[in-house]
Design a protein around this motif. Structure first.
Motif, mmCIF file in Angstrom:
data_model
loop_
_atom_site.group_PDB
_atom_site.id
_atom_site.type_symbol
_atom_site.label_atom_id
_atom_site.label_comp_id
_atom_site.label_asym_id
_atom_site.label_seq_id
_atom_site.Cartn_x
_atom_site.Cartn_y
_atom_site.Cartn_z
ATOM 1 N N LYS A 145 0.844 -1.198 0.000
ATOM 2 C CA LYS A 145 0.000 0.000 0.000
ATOM 3 C C LYS A 145 0.882 1.251 0.000
ATOM 4 C CE LYS A 145 -4.188 1.839 2.073
ATOM 5 N NZ LYS A 145 -5.226 1.646 3.080
ATOM 6 N N ALA A 146 1.977 1.226 0.747
ATOM 7 C CA ALA A 146 2.912 2.353 0.751
ATOM 8 C C ALA A 146 3.525 2.550 -0.630
ATOM 9 C CB ALA A 146 4.004 2.135 1.801
ATOM 10 N N VAL A 147 3.882 1.444 -1.278
ATOM 11 C CA VAL A 147 4.393 1.510 -2.651
ATOM 12 C C VAL A 147 3.342 2.127 -3.564
ATOM 13 C CG1 VAL A 147 5.050 0.102 -4.664
ATOM 14 C CG2 VAL A 147 6.046 -0.378 -2.423
ATOM 15 N N GLY A 148 2.089 1.725 -3.380
ATOM 16 C CA GLY A 148 1.006 2.268 -4.191
ATOM 17 C C GLY A 148 0.852 3.770 -4.005
ATOM 18 N N HIS A 149 0.950 4.237 -2.762
ATOM 19 C CA HIS A 149 0.843 5.679 -2.505
ATOM 20 C C HIS A 149 1.980 6.444 -3.187
ATOM 21 C CE1 HIS A 149 -2.605 5.817 0.128
ATOM 22 N NE2 HIS A 149 -2.098 4.887 0.922
ATOM 23 N N VAL A 150 3.195 5.913 -3.100
ATOM 24 C CA VAL A 150 4.333 6.558 -3.750
ATOM 25 C C VAL A 150 4.136 6.576 -5.268
ATOM 26 C CG1 VAL A 150 6.812 6.331 -4.250
ATOM 27 C CG2 VAL A 150 5.974 6.061 -1.907
ATOM 28 N N SER A 151 3.702 5.455 -5.814
ATOM 29 C CA SER A 151 3.493 5.360 -7.255
ATOM 30 C C SER A 151 2.420 6.342 -7.720
ATOM 31 C CB SER A 151 3.122 3.934 -7.648
ATOM 32 O OG SER A 151 3.005 3.827 -9.048
ATOM 33 N N TYR A 152 1.286 6.378 -7.005
ATOM 34 C CA TYR A 152 0.218 7.312 -7.378
ATOM 35 C C TYR A 152 0.689 8.764 -7.252
ATOM 36 C CZ TYR A 152 -3.466 3.783 -7.920
ATOM 37 O OH TYR A 152 -4.243 2.739 -8.369
ATOM 38 N N LEU A 153 1.515 9.059 -6.251
ATOM 39 C CA LEU A 153 2.056 10.411 -6.108
ATOM 40 C C LEU A 153 2.929 10.774 -7.311
ATOM 41 C CD1 LEU A 153 2.591 13.010 -4.487
ATOM 42 C CD2 LEU A 153 4.480 11.790 -3.389
ATOM 43 N N LEU A 211 3.271 21.579 -17.851
ATOM 44 C CA LEU A 211 4.033 22.680 -17.272
ATOM 45 C C LEU A 211 5.482 22.602 -17.731
ATOM 46 C CD1 LEU A 211 2.680 22.510 -13.614
ATOM 47 C CD2 LEU A 211 1.935 24.047 -15.436
ATOM 48 N N PRO A 212 6.234 23.692 -17.619
ATOM 49 C CA PRO A 212 7.660 23.647 -17.976
ATOM 50 C C PRO A 212 8.404 22.597 -17.148
ATOM 51 C CG PRO A 212 6.935 25.904 -17.643
ATOM 52 C CD PRO A 212 5.795 25.013 -17.226
ATOM 53 N N GLY A 213 9.466 22.038 -17.716
ATOM 54 C CA GLY A 213 10.267 21.039 -17.020
ATOM 55 C C GLY A 213 9.801 19.629 -17.285
ATOM 56 N N ILE A 214 9.316 19.364 -18.468
ATOM 57 C CA ILE A 214 8.737 18.066 -18.818
ATOM 58 C C ILE A 214 9.737 16.917 -18.684
ATOM 59 C CG2 ILE A 214 9.169 18.263 -21.294
ATOM 60 C CD1 ILE A 214 6.108 16.755 -19.649
ATOM 61 N N GLN A 215 11.038 17.199 -18.822
ATOM 62 C CA GLN A 215 12.037 16.130 -18.751
ATOM 63 C C GLN A 215 12.000 15.430 -17.397
ATOM 64 O OE1 GLN A 215 12.743 19.325 -19.662
ATOM 65 N NE2 GLN A 215 12.900 18.992 -21.853
ATOM 66 N N ALA A 216 11.794 16.184 -16.333
ATOM 67 C CA ALA A 216 11.696 15.562 -15.006
ATOM 68 C C ALA A 216 10.469 14.661 -14.936
ATOM 69 C CB ALA A 216 11.629 16.635 -13.927
ATOM 70 N N SER A 217 9.382 15.050 -15.583
ATOM 71 C CA SER A 217 8.174 14.244 -15.568
ATOM 72 C C SER A 217 8.384 12.904 -16.254
ATOM 73 C CB SER A 217 7.026 14.992 -16.247
ATOM 74 O OG SER A 217 6.670 16.107 -15.493
ATOM 75 N N VAL A 218 9.123 12.903 -17.350
ATOM 76 C CA VAL A 218 9.400 11.654 -18.058
ATOM 77 C C VAL A 218 10.197 10.713 -17.159
ATOM 78 C CG1 VAL A 218 10.628 10.634 -20.007
ATOM 79 C CG2 VAL A 218 9.269 12.706 -20.339
ATOM 80 N N ALA A 219 11.165 11.243 -16.454
ATOM 81 C CA ALA A 219 11.963 10.419 -15.545
ATOM 82 C C ALA A 219 11.094 9.844 -14.432
ATOM 83 C CB ALA A 219 13.113 11.238 -14.959
ATOM 84 N N LEU A 220 10.211 10.654 -13.889
ATOM 85 C CA LEU A 220 9.332 10.168 -12.822
ATOM 86 C C LEU A 220 8.368 9.105 -13.331
ATOM 87 C CD1 LEU A 220 8.480 13.446 -10.891
ATOM 88 C CD2 LEU A 220 10.070 11.639 -10.233
ATOM 89 N N LEU A 221 7.904 9.268 -14.560
ATOM 90 C CA LEU A 221 7.015 8.271 -15.157
ATOM 91 C C LEU A 221 7.729 6.924 -15.269
ATOM 92 C CD1 LEU A 221 4.182 7.873 -16.456
ATOM 93 C CD2 LEU A 221 5.265 8.363 -18.643
ATOM 94 N N VAL A 222 8.969 6.963 -15.689
ATOM 95 C CA VAL A 222 9.764 5.738 -15.820
ATOM 96 C C VAL A 222 10.003 5.115 -14.444
ATOM 97 C CG1 VAL A 222 12.030 4.833 -16.485
ATOM 98 C CG2 VAL A 222 10.830 6.421 -18.004
ATOM 99 N N VAL A 223 10.336 5.940 -13.452
ATOM 100 C CA VAL A 223 10.576 5.433 -12.094
ATOM 101 C C VAL A 223 9.316 4.761 -11.542
ATOM 102 C CG1 VAL A 223 11.010 6.137 -9.701
ATOM 103 C CG2 VAL A 223 12.450 7.026 -11.535
ATOM 104 N N ALA A 224 8.178 5.440 -11.656
ATOM 105 C CA ALA A 224 6.921 4.869 -11.158
ATOM 106 C C ALA A 224 6.591 3.563 -11.874
ATOM 107 C CB ALA A 224 5.784 5.878 -11.337
#
Length: 125
Positions: free
Chosen positions: A15-23, A34-47
């Motif tokens: 459940k904790a993993v799920g909360h982190v993933s959903y975040l 929003l500006p800074g899309i490169q960070a979003s791509v990295a977070l998508l891959v991490v999740a």
């Protein structure tokens, strides 16, 4: 008795993993427009990688459906972001609108899943 404690600990951990993933998914959905899309791509891959690695731990539990839900959501959103990326290069406004619509859909899936996770409820198939 010991097996029940281990099962409860595993469910809390998942459940904790799920909360982190959903975040992380929420940050991606908002950050995509929003500006800074490169960070979003990295977070998508991490999740996505977190969900792939931990999904086998959830087999047979109500949380298994959340891993499937998040993985499918990322695959669809990621694919749609990639397909519409050329719009950003050619036409800023249509690209921004397309990504905005994808992000709204993605955010809906994240919020719906997060609410179910918080209520210990599985996701529909």
């Amino acid at each position: 008795m010991n097996e029940m404690v281990q099962f409860d600990d595993r469910m809390r951990s998942l459940k904790a993993v799920g909360h982190v993933s959903y975040l992380l998914h929420t940050v991606v959905a908002i950050g995509a427009v929003l500006p800074g899309i490169q960070a979003s791509v990295a977070l998508l891959v991490v999740a996505f990688l977190i969900d792939l690695v931990k999904k086998d731990d959830a087999v047979g539990s109500w949380q298994e459906s959340h891993f499937r839900w998040r993985i499918r959501s990322v695959l669809w959103a990621g694919g749609l972001y990639i397909v519409t990326a050329p719009l950003w290069l050619l036409f800023f406004i249509p690209g921004w609108i397309a990504w905005g619509l994808i992000s709204i859909w993605f955010l809906y899936r994240v919020i719906r899943g997060w609410i179910n996770l918080s209520n210990n409820a599985p996701m529909p198939d």
